[in-house]
Structure formats: C-alpha cells, structure tokens
Write a protein that holds these residues in place. Sequence first.
Motif, PDB file in Angstrom:
ATOM      1  N   ASN A  30      10.494 -19.327   6.197  1.00  0.00           N
ATOM      2  CA  ASN A  30      11.742 -18.754   6.697  1.00  0.00           C
ATOM      3  C   ASN A  30      11.994 -17.389   6.078  1.00  0.00           C
ATOM      4  N   PHE A  31      11.667 -17.272   4.765  1.00  0.00           N
ATOM      5  CA  PHE A  31      11.900 -16.026   4.039  1.00  0.00           C
ATOM      6  C   PHE A  31      10.657 -15.652   3.249  1.00  0.00           C
ATOM      7  N   THR A  32      10.191 -14.428   3.478  1.00  0.00           N
ATOM      8  CA  THR A  32       9.108 -13.839   2.692  1.00  0.00           C
ATOM      9  C   THR A  32       9.649 -12.601   2.001  1.00  0.00           C
ATOM     10  N   VAL A  33       9.431 -12.522   0.695  1.00  0.00           N
ATOM     11  CA  VAL A  33       9.847 -11.347  -0.074  1.00  0.00           C
ATOM     12  C   VAL A  33       8.647 -10.431  -0.242  1.00  0.00           C
ATOM     13  N   CYS A  34       8.819  -9.157   0.129  1.00  0.00           N
ATOM     14  CA  CYS A  34       7.752  -8.163  -0.011  1.00  0.00           C
ATOM     15  C   CYS A  34       8.038  -7.284  -1.227  1.00  0.00           C
ATOM     16  N   ILE A  35       7.196  -7.411  -2.237  1.00  0.00           N
ATOM     17  CA  ILE A  35       7.285  -6.562  -3.428  1.00  0.00           C
ATOM     18  C   ILE A  35       6.266  -5.441  -3.247  1.00  0.00           C
ATOM     19  N   SER A  36       6.748  -4.211  -3.163  1.00  0.00           N
ATOM     20  CA  SER A  36       5.882  -3.118  -2.721  1.00  0.00           C
ATOM     21  C   SER A  36       4.689  -2.910  -3.640  1.00  0.00           C
ATOM     22  N   THR A  37       4.860  -2.333  -4.815  1.00  0.00           N
ATOM     23  CA  THR A  37       3.712  -2.059  -5.662  1.00  0.00           C
ATOM     24  C   THR A  37       4.017  -2.441  -7.097  1.00  0.00           C
ATOM     25  N   MET A  38       3.145  -3.223  -7.708  1.00  0.00           N
ATOM     26  CA  MET A  38       3.231  -3.544  -9.133  1.00  0.00           C
ATOM     27  C   MET A  38       2.213  -2.683  -9.842  1.00  0.00           C
ATOM     28  N   PHE A  39       2.687  -1.748 -10.651  1.00  0.00           N
ATOM     29  CA  PHE A  39       1.784  -0.778 -11.269  1.00  0.00           C
ATOM     30  C   PHE A  39       2.203  -0.534 -12.715  1.00  0.00           C
ATOM     31  N   GLY A  40       1.512   0.392 -13.372  1.00  0.00           N
ATOM     32  CA  GLY A  40       1.878   0.766 -14.739  1.00  0.00           C
ATOM     33  C   GLY A  40       1.624  -0.336 -15.746  1.00  0.00           C
ATOM     34  N   ASN A  41       0.585  -1.165 -15.511  1.00  0.00           N
ATOM     35  CA  ASN A  41       0.278  -2.288 -16.406  1.00  0.00           C
ATOM     36  C   ASN A  41       1.528  -3.148 -16.621  1.00  0.00           C
ATOM     37  N   TYR A  42       2.167  -3.508 -15.535  1.00  0.00           N
ATOM     38  CA  TYR A  42       3.453  -4.226 -15.547  1.00  0.00           C
ATOM     39  C   TYR A  42       3.394  -5.440 -16.480  1.00  0.00           C
ATOM     40  N   SER A  43       4.416  -5.563 -17.368  1.00  0.00           N
ATOM     41  CA  SER A  43       4.388  -6.626 -18.375  1.00  0.00           C
ATOM     42  C   SER A  43       5.745  -7.288 -18.577  1.00  0.00           C
ATOM     43  N   ASN A  44       6.693  -7.072 -17.670  1.00  0.00           N
ATOM     44  CA  ASN A  44       8.035  -7.653 -17.799  1.00  0.00           C
ATOM     45  C   ASN A  44       7.995  -9.118 -17.338  1.00  0.00           C
ATOM     46  N   THR A  45       7.335  -9.939 -18.163  1.00  0.00           N
ATOM     47  CA  THR A  45       6.973 -11.287 -17.741  1.00  0.00           C
ATOM     48  C   THR A  45       8.177 -12.193 -17.540  1.00  0.00           C
ATOM     49  N   LEU A  46       9.113 -12.198 -18.491  1.00  0.00           N
ATOM     50  CA  LEU A  46      10.253 -13.101 -18.394  1.00  0.00           C
ATOM     51  C   LEU A  46      11.098 -12.800 -17.157  1.00  0.00           C
ATOM     52  N   GLN A  47      11.417 -11.528 -16.926  1.00  0.00           N
ATOM     53  CA  GLN A  47      12.216 -11.184 -15.755  1.00  0.00           C
ATOM     54  C   GLN A  47      11.463 -11.527 -14.472  1.00  0.00           C
ATOM     55  N   PHE A  48      10.153 -11.342 -14.475  1.00  0.00           N
ATOM     56  CA  PHE A  48       9.377 -11.690 -13.289  1.00  0.00           C
ATOM     57  C   PHE A  48       9.504 -13.181 -12.982  1.00  0.00           C
ATOM     58  N   ILE A  49       9.299 -14.042 -13.985  1.00  0.00           N
ATOM     59  CA  ILE A  49       9.388 -15.485 -13.763  1.00  0.00           C
ATOM     60  C   ILE A  49      10.790 -15.871 -13.317  1.00  0.00           C
ATOM     61  N   GLN A  50      11.801 -15.331 -13.979  1.00  0.00           N
ATOM     62  CA  GLN A  50      13.191 -15.632 -13.593  1.00  0.00           C
ATOM     63  C   GLN A  50      13.460 -15.209 -12.154  1.00  0.00           C
ATOM     64  N   THR A  51      12.963 -14.047 -11.785  1.00  0.00           N
ATOM     65  CA  THR A  51      13.223 -13.527 -10.440  1.00  0.00           C
ATOM     66  C   THR A  51      12.515 -14.377  -9.384  1.00  0.00           C
ATOM     67  N   ILE A  52      11.263 -14.747  -9.626  1.00  0.00           N
ATOM     68  CA  ILE A  52      10.549 -15.605  -8.668  1.00  0.00           C
ATOM     69  C   ILE A  52      11.271 -16.940  -8.521  1.00  0.00           C
ATOM     70  N   GLU A  53      11.736 -17.503  -9.628  1.00  0.00           N
ATOM     71  CA  GLU A  53      12.447 -18.780  -9.555  1.00  0.00           C
ATOM     72  C   GLU A  53      13.794 -18.630  -8.850  1.00  0.00           C
ATOM     73  N   MET A  54      14.441 -17.480  -9.000  1.00  0.00           N
ATOM     74  CA  MET A  54      15.678 -17.220  -8.247  1.00  0.00           C
ATOM     75  C   MET A  54      15.378 -17.103  -6.761  1.00  0.00           C
ATOM     76  N   TYR A  55      14.298 -16.407  -6.410  1.00  0.00           N
ATOM     77  CA  TYR A  55      13.915 -16.303  -4.999  1.00  0.00           C
ATOM     78  C   TYR A  55      13.726 -17.695  -4.403  1.00  0.00           C
ATOM     79  N   LYS A  56      13.065 -18.582  -5.151  1.00  0.00           N
ATOM     80  CA  LYS A  56      12.807 -19.934  -4.648  1.00  0.00           C
ATOM     81  C   LYS A  56      14.116 -20.705  -4.476  1.00  0.00           C
ATOM     82  N   LEU A  57      15.034 -20.566  -5.438  1.00  0.00           N
ATOM     83  CA  LEU A  57      16.329 -21.243  -5.321  1.00  0.00           C
ATOM     84  C   LEU A  57      17.116 -20.738  -4.113  1.00  0.00           C
ATOM     85  N   LEU A  58      16.967 -19.451  -3.814  1.00  0.00           N
ATOM     86  CA  LEU A  58      17.719 -18.852  -2.706  1.00  0.00           C
ATOM     87  C   LEU A  58      17.070 -19.115  -1.349  1.00  0.00           C
ATOM     88  N   GLY A  59      15.798 -19.519  -1.348  1.00  0.00           N
ATOM     89  CA  GLY A  59      15.200 -19.901  -0.069  1.00  0.00           C
ATOM     90  C   GLY A  59      13.860 -19.288   0.266  1.00  0.00           C
TER      91      GLY A  59
END
Length: 435
Positions: free
Chosen positions: A166-195
């Motif tokens: 029903n819902f697909t989230v498009c994250i454009s580009t992950m670059f710069g040796n992205y390492s914001n791990t905690l916020q990433f996990i929290q955000t993915i889990e929020m996306y799942k809770l929201l649908g």
Amino acid sequence: MSHIRHIFFLGSTIGITCLMISLNYFWTRILSSEMRKQSSRQCISVLSIGTITPLHDSRTFVIAPYYDNREKDQIRILSIIHSKEVKNLYCLFCCTLNNLTHISKAEIDLHEDRFGFPYGLADVICPEPPGCEPNYISLHQSPDKDITHQPKFRIKNREPGVFTANFTVCISTMFGNYSNTLQFIQTIEMYKLLGAQRVMIYLHSCSPQMEEVLKYYIKEGVVEVVPWPIDRYLKPSKSWLYPNDDTHIGYYGQVTTLNDCIYRNMYRSKFVLLNDIDEIILPFKHDNWDSMMESLEKQHPEVGIFLFENHIFPITVTTDGHFSDISNWINVPGINIMQHVHREPDRPDFFNAKKMIVNPRKVIQTSVHSALKSYGHSKEISTETALVYHCRGPLQAKLPKESLIEDKTIWRYSNSLIRNVNAVLNQFYFQKIPT
C-alpha cells in the motif's frame, strides 16, 4: 468511329494503369529495401544489468526503460544526459516476433529541475512500433551505429501485475559513508508502524554497521537496496544547487533516483512517499497513513499528489522522556529521535519545503518538493492533518528553546516503537563510536 474512340480510351486507361502498377512496384521495392536495410541487424547486443549504464558518447547514462501506455504505447527511458551536448538519440527496438531491430529517432524531454548542473535527468521517449512487441531496447547516438557490442535494456512495467504494498517509501540517496544507525532503525520502525510495507534505498555508501542493519531489513523483506555508484561516471555534489565548480550533478543524483523509484513502484504500490531518511510524515488526526489517505482521497478525489510541510526538529535541543527499556540505545551510533520534540517555527520569508505522498500512476515527472508533470492535481495538506517530522541540525540555531514549539506527537508511538527497536537491536552488538 465510336468503337475506335472506345478502344483508344480503353487502351489508354490500361496503359496508365500498367504504368501506375509499375511505379508502385518500383517504389515498393525501394522502400522494402530500405526497411530491410534498417531492420536486418539482429539484437545480439549485450544485456545491461547495472543501475547506471554509460553509452559510448560518455555524455549519456541510461538508468532504465519503462513501458508507459498511459497516453500511448511508448517506452520512457530514464537517462542522465549532458543538457547542452546531447541533442540526438535513437531508439533501437528488439522486436520479439522476428528478433530484428526497429530504429526511430527519440524525443528528449529534459527535466526542468537541474538546479544549474550540466548533467540532469531526461525522459528519452521512444514510441513503440506496431507489430514489434519488444522486451528489449537499446539507445544510440546514431541510427547507423554498430550495435554488436552495445548495451541493451530489458523494458520494465510491461506486465503491471498486482500491488504488493500500500505504501512504499523512496529514500533517494544514502551517501557520505552514512552511519546514523539508531535514527535509521527508529525511522524504519516508525514507517512500519505507520503503514509502510516497502522502503527503497538508493545506496552509494554507508558504514559497516549500517551495512549489517541493511542486510537485516533486506532479509526481513522491508528494505530493497538499489546500488547507486554515481561517482564511477560523474562527479556528484553534496549540494542541491550548482556551486560553480567542477561537479557534474547535484546531490548524488537525487532527482534521478526519486523518478526511478516512482516508475519501479508504479504498479507495485498504491502510494509512494518521497522523503529523506531523517524525515517522517507524521499524522495528527489519524494513527496511520492508511486511515489518513483514505480520508484525504475522499475529500480530494481529483488529487494525485499530496504535499506535506517540512518542519525542523533540531538535534541541538534535547528533552528527556524518561522512557524505560532504552538503556542499550546509548551504545548505538546515531541520533535518538525520541529526545527531539521541539520544532522550529515557520519563517514567513523562507520557502517551506514540502515532501510528498503520491499516486505513482498519476506522476509523469517529479522533483524533490513537487511533481513537475502529472495527470492528477496537487494538494497542500494542512499541518492540522500531518507534517513532516524532520530531525536534523537546526536552521534557526540562535533561537532559544522557549521560542520553539513543543510537539510530542511522536511519543504517541513510544511503546510500540521502543519494543520494535529493541527487537532489532537484539540482533546486533554495537559499540558506541566516540564523537
């Protein structure tokens, strides 16, 4: 005499008819010869399987061709091109019925938002020839190009299929040796809770820890990663606006990835969200995106693009929510979004960027904050309904905490979010990286 005139007239008519038949036969032979000359080359070119494929001119980079019959049968080839140097391109269709090629000149529709950079996204439009039924297509600078060693591309979206999300989230580009791990996990889990059932990430580079987290979510079936090695071919800028230097394309090709994500999910997902990984479209009146979008569609049936205001929740302002069961979060690199519940007020003289939830079948071309071409109308959604929770560095750094707006909406999800984040963290061992 009348018999003689009749015979003369009949003879003349027969002569003219014979002459016309001869001429017609003559031109048919010529045209047939030309068509055979055009179509005699078999489709023996090499199938491209990469996400970015350079052509031999080094000015054109093919992303993917998509079948698009919303107006007429045509192939829309998403390509990055040099906006001033690429003028002519030719479509070579690999016809299924006879394994021969059909050649035609392409229409180049350069996207409007290049932000000053020399390279930008273009839709290379190839009308589909009748009686060809192609599954593959090639793109070339000349109709006479030898295609033996040229790349060909599988045409996507030929069979629409059924929705798998029903819902697909498009994250454009992950670059710069992205390492914001905690916020990433929290955000993915929020996306799942929201649908959200699917999150697509165009990956340029990330830290080893983030790579392990991505593998976890890929195995879970939530995340799809598209490799995005843009710097192999072009020099990308970390800025969206051309800085007058030697860079080629803005923000690691963000506009290109967003458009590709829409077409990839056009017939796989009912809705597509276009935002960054530090952004969450957070509903106020509803608990999830399903109920929110059901309500918005009933109110605005003609709308295909829903725009939500972006609001900054600065990471420099922290609030302790006294949550239990989060003691292990301190060892995880990154930002804890649960601590940031104050947002900056609007600046009347500045553009308030929007992020979108779209019906992908209504979108033709999109930019970052709006759709450039579409079949449906656009609608700005009031902050009484939802806003974009954007947890990042401040834009109004000099504002004291008292001038910020307290907004604890995200805490409504705290119990489920903490439980789900802990379930993910239990799969890993993190050692806090010193700052």
